[in-house]
Design an enzyme around this catalytic site. Structure first.
Site: not given
Ligand code: CA
Length: 326
Positions: A16, A11
């Protein structure tokens, strides 16, 4: 030596981005594809963020797939300001007007099933967002989990401490039903980096300064996107993490990724069954760690507890020295 095959389900927020860069920098890892899911921001932003990260690292040939825009049950609730409304700190001005052309036509869940079916028992699945795409994958192909080599999840909690609600961690709280399905039905080897695991193996803010002040495009990118983000503020006691664990730098998703890249990063874990609470009035979305097997489940996961922070630090440093030749 054969490369480790990896699919990253993300996401794409700031942590990330860091974790994806870590995979891109690992010489023995081949990223087969990156599948996007809502979470830190809307899935359309997630897709653009992934493309941006691949562009910074000059790895645009890795295919990116759009996945779920919301949870299995209830409305999508992505309006979170953790990493800014765009997921990358709300500082990037140069949006690519042609980003949609760069996203694969195939849906993320179909791509996940196809890539794993083409490489049975060879693919590690790295889940660093809400688990909606994974839950849909096992519904479309009940044999999907058995075709994986292993599964790594950043999410859930092991001490009942929550970061978005009293008892639930963000990724699980965003879609508790999907988290439940994955922990009940993915009977493959599974490693879980919970919120408390990441916080208990945090790094000092001095390390963060060293990390983002390296002389490379990826480091400059990370410095830019963290510059105005409160989650990367060194000011003490601005979030729940500081209340529970004291001031520290934690790049959550990198904890799951580092263990996949180098298993010796994980030095201690608990092997036991886990389940997600769906009904509780204050604990919905909480991961329950069943060390005495009262649930009588016949599947256990590895709940990570201790990390080799020196090795993690090295992987983080290397991940921002990109683009690099591979
Ligand atoms: Ca994440």
């Amino acid at each position: 030596m054969a490369k480790k095959l990896l699919i990253i389900d993300t996401d794409c927020g700031i942590d990330d981005a860091q974790a994806i860069m870590m995979a891109l920098a690992a010489p023995d890892v081949e990223v087969l594809g990156i599948t996007c899911v809502f979470g830190n921001t809307a899935v359309e932003n997630v897709c653009q963020n992934v493309l941006k990260v691949l562009s910074v690292c000059e790895r645009q040939r890795i295919p990116v797939f759009r996945g779920s825009a919301g949870p299995l049950v209830g409305p999508a609730n992505t309006v979170r300001d953790h990493f800014g409304t765009d997921g990358l700190g709300d500082v990037l001005k140069d949006k690519d007007p042609r980003w949609e052309e760069k996203i694969q036509r195939e849906h993320a869940v179909s791509a996940m099933i196809r890539l794993v079916s083409e490489n049975q028992n060879q693919v590690s699945l790295m889940a660093i967002g809400p688990l909606t795409n994974l839950a849909l994958a096992v519904r479309l192909d009940p044999g999907f989990p058995q075709k994986l080599k292993d599964l790594y999840i950043m999410g859930g909690n092991m001490e009942g401490k929550g970061n978005v609600t009293l008892c639930a961690e963000f990724n699980f709280a965003m879609d508790p039903e999907s988290a439940y399905i994955v922990l009940e039905e993915f009977l493959c080897t599974t490693y879980i980096a919970s919120w408390e695991y990441a916080c208990r193996n945090s790094l000092p803010w001095e390390f963060f300064e060293q990390l983002v002040n390296q002389d490379a495009p990826a480091a400059r990118f990370m410095k830019t996107i963290t510059a105005k983000c409160w989650a990367y503020s060194k000011e003490a006691m601005v979030n729940k993490r500081d209340v529970y664990f004291g001031p520290c730098f934690v790049s959550y998703d990198a904890y799951a990724m580092a263990t996949c890249i180098d298993s010796s990063v994980l030095t201690e874990s608990i092997e036991c069954p886990v389940r997600v609470e769906l009904q509780g009035s204050i604990a919905r979305g909480m991961m329950v760690v069943d060390r005495t097997n009262q649930l009588k489940k016949n599947h256990s996961v590895f709940v990570m507890t201790k990390c080799d922070c020196a090795k993690l630090s090295q992987l983080l440093l290397k991940s921002l020295r990109q683009p690099c030749r591979k």
